[in-house]
Scaffold this active site. Structure first.
Site, PDB file in Angstrom:
ATOM      1  N   SER B 123       0.723  -1.418   0.173  1.00 16.51           N
ATOM      2  CA  SER B 123       0.107   0.071   0.545  1.00 16.51           C
ATOM      3  C   SER B 123       0.664   1.100  -0.297  1.00 16.51           C
ATOM      4  O   SER B 123       2.172   1.032   0.689  1.00 16.51           O
ATOM      5  CB  SER B 123      -1.029  -0.441   0.953  1.00 16.51           C
ATOM      6  OG  SER B 123      -1.369   1.173   1.428  1.00 16.51           O
ATOM      7  N   TYR B 147      -0.170   0.152   9.639  1.00 13.34           N
ATOM      8  CA  TYR B 147      -0.700  -1.283   9.107  1.00 13.34           C
ATOM      9  C   TYR B 147       0.666  -0.484   8.097  1.00 13.34           C
ATOM     10  O   TYR B 147       0.654  -1.636   7.310  1.00 13.34           O
ATOM     11  CB  TYR B 147      -1.303  -0.062   8.316  1.00 13.34           C
ATOM     12  CG  TYR B 147      -2.282  -0.844   6.791  1.00 13.34           C
ATOM     13  CD1 TYR B 147      -2.667  -1.944   7.033  1.00 13.34           C
ATOM     14  CD2 TYR B 147      -2.052   0.023   5.742  1.00 13.34           C
ATOM     15  CE1 TYR B 147      -3.328  -2.947   5.885  1.00 13.34           C
ATOM     16  CE2 TYR B 147      -2.857  -0.541   4.241  1.00 13.34           C
ATOM     17  CZ  TYR B 147      -3.172  -1.773   4.520  1.00 13.34           C
ATOM     18  OH  TYR B 147      -3.592  -2.100   3.507  1.00 13.34           O
ATOM     19  N   LYS B 151       3.364  -3.509   6.790  1.00 11.58           N
ATOM     20  CA  LYS B 151       3.005  -3.444   4.526  1.00 11.58           C
ATOM     21  C   LYS B 151       5.333  -3.316   4.556  1.00 11.58           C
ATOM     22  O   LYS B 151       5.220  -4.256   3.786  1.00 11.58           O
ATOM     23  CB  LYS B 151       1.808  -2.151   4.656  1.00 11.58           C
ATOM     24  CG  LYS B 151       1.205  -2.652   4.252  1.00 11.58           C
ATOM     25  CD  LYS B 151       0.594  -3.760   3.480  1.00 11.58           C
ATOM     26  CE  LYS B 151      -0.612  -4.372   3.219  1.00 11.58           C
ATOM     27  NZ  LYS B 151      -1.478  -5.597   3.350  1.00 11.58           N
TER      28      LYS B 151
END
Lengths: 321, 321
Positions: B123, B147, B151
């Site tokens: 992402s 997050y 990632k």
């Protein structure tokens, strides 16, 4: 204050311990207790009034990290790890020590809840080429070794745990640490030290790469200086990006050899034999060379400006002057 | 060939599954078996000759990933993960699913030994500001969310496992996926979709940020196109750096609204009410805007050039035209 050093039996760990026991404080705060951890047994130095406890443990083993974090250190120097050559040769062990051990330590600190300053030794191995002439602070970390991948992951954890308030981390991407005391090893980077260390001891050394190779170096003394500086740095001044490339002397191997001649004379230089090694060259030619290190310089991190200084630091610190 | 999709019950997972069953091949190779995994129960679609197996499991739970990898898929689409808002709200769950689940899958693949192509959905959350006007491919990944940290770690594992030959990974840093079908959610990025989706349904929508905000968007259809393209890409052409920023339509919110007017008329636009939300603005103003995406374009990844196309893709794919 209480200080914890992981990997305390390693080369940097021993030098850091000596510095902590000699300065007896970090910033303005006196050190009262020092916890020294390593995976191999080692002798406790004389604390001379500072209470020292040694811990022989595998940080990734259940309960090990928790036992250390439960002592609620104010400053943690997280040096424990296996080096790049071993992480490449032993895949599972590399992830166990460098990733699982680091994560276990940070998790244990989160659980203890006292949010200490954590100084993490990352490495310029987080970078993978090709590189620009000078690597900017915002250059991507896309490593081409398992060690580098593990350090990237340790950095990401450090930054996230810091942002969350679980700890107050600063990651230091150490440059080449030269001159390493001790015996030659089989690390591909070993020649950077051995072409200085062996001739100073009257022994022959092999140079396996062209003299034009550039690397950024800092002495073990400067590395300990980075760690001490990071331990007392104002967190707000660092900001949200917690992992820093560092300054150093960016020189060619030819510059290293000229510095050796200036410090120790041309007889020492004659002990270096050039013998090209294609395997070493294949690795070294993809290593990062020069760093901008803008933020770390602004934050007051200092290293030697010349390789002459680096040799003199080695002679003073490791050859008793 | 056998294909595995993790996170198959999610929005992208369902659209990817439909595309796989409609194309019936990846590159030139026919799909014969399709394994669909998710943590929530879901109905198997009709394979129409392709043998489908569904697996409801937590990838991070012991044995789950191993059971999937033991089926020796030729291509793995690893979409499973929890979204940024939940990873921020539930710290431990985020690391469990996004880090431990991913690592367990890669470890199980290493153990199975067949080195499949693994397409990993990363992402643009791997980036943390401040940003240059156009983010170059070599810009650092220094995330400011849990997050994003997870990632980054998944990317580092993917690249290292690829370099080691344990799998053949390609990580895709998906841009904003717009227009998301379904109901409005509480994600800070939700308005990018809702200001289009709700007016097209005759419903009011709130715009909480200035019209000048820039974001790079790709439709769910384009996202599935990225995944399909990555599945059959020549590994040598990708080279050692395995994680790619992707192309998309970099537009302002004002551009989005003008596109809505062109596609659906000014009545639709009048359903958007501007109501500044400081909390959302505080997050959105630090999000990345435009990407160079040089390497991914050269490798043939394609997205919509304009937001008009993105709206039309939504109408065709999710509103039955």
């Amino acid at each position: 204050m209480r200080v914890l050093v992981t990997g305390a039996a390693g080369m940097i760990g021993r030098k850091l311990t000596a510095r902590l026991l000699s300065e007896r404080k970090i910033g303005d705060r006196p050190i009262t207790e020092l916890d020294l951890q390593d995976v191999v047994p080692f002798d406790a130095p004389d604390g001379n009034g500072i209470k020292i406890a040694t811990h022989v443990s595998d940080l990734a083993a259940p309960g090990s990290a928790r036992a250390l974090a439960a002592r609620r250190p104010d400053v943690v120097f997280h040096l424990a790890g296996i080096v790049s050559g071993q992480a490449e040769a032993e895949f599972e062990l590399g992830y166990h020590v460098n990733l699982d051990g680091t994560r276990a330590l940070y998790e244990a600190i989160r659980e203890a809840g006292n949010a200490p300053r954590v100084v993490y030794t990352s490495s310029i191995a987080v970078y993978g080429g090709p590189f620009p002439d000078i690597i900017p602070d915002e250059f991507h970390t896309s490593p081409l070794s398992s060690y580098g991948a593990q350090k990237v992951m340790g950095e990401a954890l450090l930054q996230d745990y810091t942002r969350r308030g679980f700890l107050d981390g600063i990651g230091l991407r150490l440059p080449g640490i030269t001159v390493r005391p001790g015996k030659p090893n089989k690390a591909a980077s070993g020649f950077f030290s051995s072409i200085i260390r062996e001739p100073l001891a009257g022994l022959p050394a092999v140079l396996p790469v062209p003299r034009s190779v550039v690397c950024t170096h800092a002495s073990p003394r400067a590395a300990v200086g980075f760690l001490m500086h990071a331990a007392s740095l104002d967190s707000a001044a660092v900001g949200p990006h917690r992992n820093l490339p560092l300054p150093g002397a960016a020189v060619t191997v030819g510059d290293q050899i000229e510095a050796l001649a200036r410090v120790a004379g041309s007889d020492a230089v004659r002990l270096i034999r050039e013998e090209h090694d294609e395997a070493i060259w294949a690795m070294v030619k993809n290593w990062p060379t020069r760093f901008e290190a803008r933020r770390s310089r602004e934050l007051g991190f200092k290293a030697e400006d010349s390789f002459d200084e680096i040799i003199r630091a080695y002679i003073e610190d490791d050859l008793n002057g």
